[in-house]
Design a protein around this motif. Structure first.
Motif, PDB file in Angstrom:
ATOM      1  N   GLU A 122       2.877   6.269  -8.030  1.00  0.00           N
ATOM      2  CA  GLU A 122       3.433   7.330  -8.873  1.00  0.00           C
ATOM      3  C   GLU A 122       4.398   6.753  -9.907  1.00  0.00           C
ATOM      4  O   GLU A 122       4.421   7.186 -11.067  1.00  0.00           O
ATOM      5  N   GLU A 123       5.190   5.773  -9.504  1.00  0.00           N
ATOM      6  CA  GLU A 123       6.124   5.142 -10.426  1.00  0.00           C
ATOM      7  C   GLU A 123       5.372   4.451 -11.561  1.00  0.00           C
ATOM      8  O   GLU A 123       5.788   4.507 -12.725  1.00  0.00           O
ATOM      9  N   ILE A 124       4.276   3.805 -11.235  1.00  0.00           N
ATOM     10  CA  ILE A 124       3.468   3.126 -12.246  1.00  0.00           C
ATOM     11  C   ILE A 124       2.911   4.133 -13.243  1.00  0.00           C
ATOM     12  O   ILE A 124       2.912   3.905 -14.457  1.00  0.00           O
ATOM     13  N   ARG A 125       2.443   5.250 -12.752  1.00  0.00           N
ATOM     14  CA  ARG A 125       1.907   6.299 -13.633  1.00  0.00           C
ATOM     15  C   ARG A 125       2.993   6.819 -14.573  1.00  0.00           C
ATOM     16  O   ARG A 125       2.745   7.057 -15.766  1.00  0.00           O
ATOM     17  N   ASN A 126       4.202   6.979 -14.066  1.00  0.00           N
ATOM     18  CA  ASN A 126       5.305   7.457 -14.905  1.00  0.00           C
ATOM     19  C   ASN A 126       5.679   6.432 -15.977  1.00  0.00           C
ATOM     20  O   ASN A 126       5.946   6.791 -17.131  1.00  0.00           O
ATOM     21  N   ASP A 127       5.699   5.166 -15.595  1.00  0.00           N
ATOM     22  CA  ASP A 127       5.992   4.107 -16.565  1.00  0.00           C
ATOM     23  C   ASP A 127       4.916   4.061 -17.653  1.00  0.00           C
ATOM     24  O   ASP A 127       5.213   3.825 -18.828  1.00  0.00           O
ATOM     25  N   ASP A 128       3.685   4.286 -17.245  1.00  0.00           N
ATOM     26  CA  ASP A 128       2.578   4.277 -18.205  1.00  0.00           C
ATOM     27  C   ASP A 128       2.728   5.404 -19.229  1.00  0.00           C
ATOM     28  O   ASP A 128       2.393   5.224 -20.404  1.00  0.00           O
ATOM     29  N   ASP A 129       3.224   6.539 -18.797  1.00  0.00           N
ATOM     30  CA  ASP A 129       3.447   7.655 -19.735  1.00  0.00           C
ATOM     31  C   ASP A 129       4.395   7.244 -20.849  1.00  0.00           C
ATOM     32  O   ASP A 129       4.199   7.586 -22.020  1.00  0.00           O
ATOM     33  N   ARG A 130       5.428   6.498 -20.493  1.00  0.00           N
ATOM     34  CA  ARG A 130       6.396   6.037 -21.498  1.00  0.00           C
ATOM     35  C   ARG A 130       5.736   5.037 -22.457  1.00  0.00           C
ATOM     36  O   ARG A 130       5.981   5.090 -23.674  1.00  0.00           O
ATOM     37  N   GLN A 133       0.822  -1.213   0.000  1.00  0.00           N
ATOM     38  CA  GLN A 133       0.000   0.000   0.000  1.00  0.00           C
ATOM     39  C   GLN A 133       0.858   1.265   0.000  1.00  0.00           C
ATOM     40  O   GLN A 133       0.428   2.324   0.482  1.00  0.00           O
ATOM     41  N   ASP A 134       2.068   1.169  -0.529  1.00  0.00           N
ATOM     42  CA  ASP A 134       2.994   2.301  -0.592  1.00  0.00           C
ATOM     43  C   ASP A 134       2.629   3.159  -1.805  1.00  0.00           C
ATOM     44  O   ASP A 134       2.884   2.777  -2.950  1.00  0.00           O
ATOM     45  N   VAL A 135       2.070   4.338  -1.558  1.00  0.00           N
ATOM     46  CA  VAL A 135       1.557   5.162  -2.660  1.00  0.00           C
ATOM     47  C   VAL A 135       2.666   5.710  -3.555  1.00  0.00           C
ATOM     48  O   VAL A 135       2.400   6.138  -4.679  1.00  0.00           O
ATOM     49  N   ARG A 136       3.913   5.679  -3.074  1.00  0.00           N
ATOM     50  CA  ARG A 136       5.006   6.124  -3.938  1.00  0.00           C
ATOM     51  C   ARG A 136       5.138   5.208  -5.154  1.00  0.00           C
ATOM     52  O   ARG A 136       5.530   5.654  -6.238  1.00  0.00           O
ATOM     53  N   ILE A 137       4.802   3.955  -4.987  1.00  0.00           N
ATOM     54  CA  ILE A 137       4.860   3.002  -6.100  1.00  0.00           C
ATOM     55  C   ILE A 137       3.795   3.350  -7.136  1.00  0.00           C
ATOM     56  O   ILE A 137       4.010   3.184  -8.342  1.00  0.00           O
TER      57      ILE A 137
END
Length: 218
Positions: free
Chosen positions: A148-156, A142-146
């Motif tokens: 954000e990482e998923i959202r950034n990967d999705d942008d790519r 439940q670490d919300v920082r992860i």
């Protein structure tokens, strides 16, 4: 009764993590099948999708049973309802992995896409595997920082998805109709896989912070 209820909520979380791990394994193997034109791996991915579907149904039944017996309210209610929606998204992610594997099986022994696009699809596959593993970790911790990482990967992945369309619609494209269809479908499957992961990440983020962050296309 309260202790039993908390144990049931914990079981819901553990089952979500189990399904997410299977989805991560499925997309990793589907990517290998696609890249290496390995029909054996492809058929294994296709066969394993049934397990993901069955586990998703079992989780849904557990969540509905909790709703009926415990009548949760406030955050507990959101947790259970969110689990139903997350389960559906994970099941669809499994389907996307299966579709990628099916393309590899259909075109065997040939490669699915022309050489000019293989590096693009290799990167898309690697990103989807990365996203899937991060998603399993997000559901576990439940670490919300992860999230954000998923959202950034999705942008790519979105950028790569658009580049595939630019390529197949460009004047220099030399692929035939079959190549065009395969590339378009495969790109869409990778893009949708990541979109479902982002949708799940949003739900986890909302449960932990109370903030609903709109994501374009979701």
């Amino acid at each position: 009764m309260r202790e039993l209820f908390q144990q049931e909520l914990q079981e819901v979380q553990e089952r979500l993590v189990e399904i997410a791990n299977l989805v991560a394994e499925a997309i990793e193997r589907a990517t290998r099948a696609f890249t290496e034109s390995d029909v054996s791996i492809a058929e294994g991915v296709i066969a394993s999708d049934k397990t993901i579907d069955e586990l998703a149904v079992e989780l849904d039944e557990l969540a509905i049973n909790i709703l009926a017996r415990q009548a949760p309210v406030a955050r507990d209610l959101r947790v259970v309802v969110s689990a139903l929606r997350v389960s559906a998204s994970l099941e669809r992610m499994g389907d996307m992995a299966t579709h990628i594997a099916q393309l590899a099986r259909y075109r065997f022994p040939d490669k699915v896409v022309p050489k000019s696009l293989r590096s693009t699809f290799a990167e898309m596959g690697q990103l989807d595997v990365q996203i899937a593993k991060k998603l399993a970790e997000l559901l576990r911790t439940q670490d919300v920082r992860i999230a954000e990482e998923i959202r950034n990967d999705d942008d790519r992945i979105d950028d790569l998805h658009l580049s595939v369309f630019d390529k197949v619609l460009g004047e220099t494209w030399k692929g035939g109709a079959e190549d065009t269809v395969d590339a378009t479908l495969a790109s869409r499957y990778h893009e949708r896989f990541a979109d479902h992961a982002v949708s799940i990440a949003k739900k986890v983020q909302y449960l932990q912070t109370g903030d609903w962050i709109p994501v374009e296309g979701n």
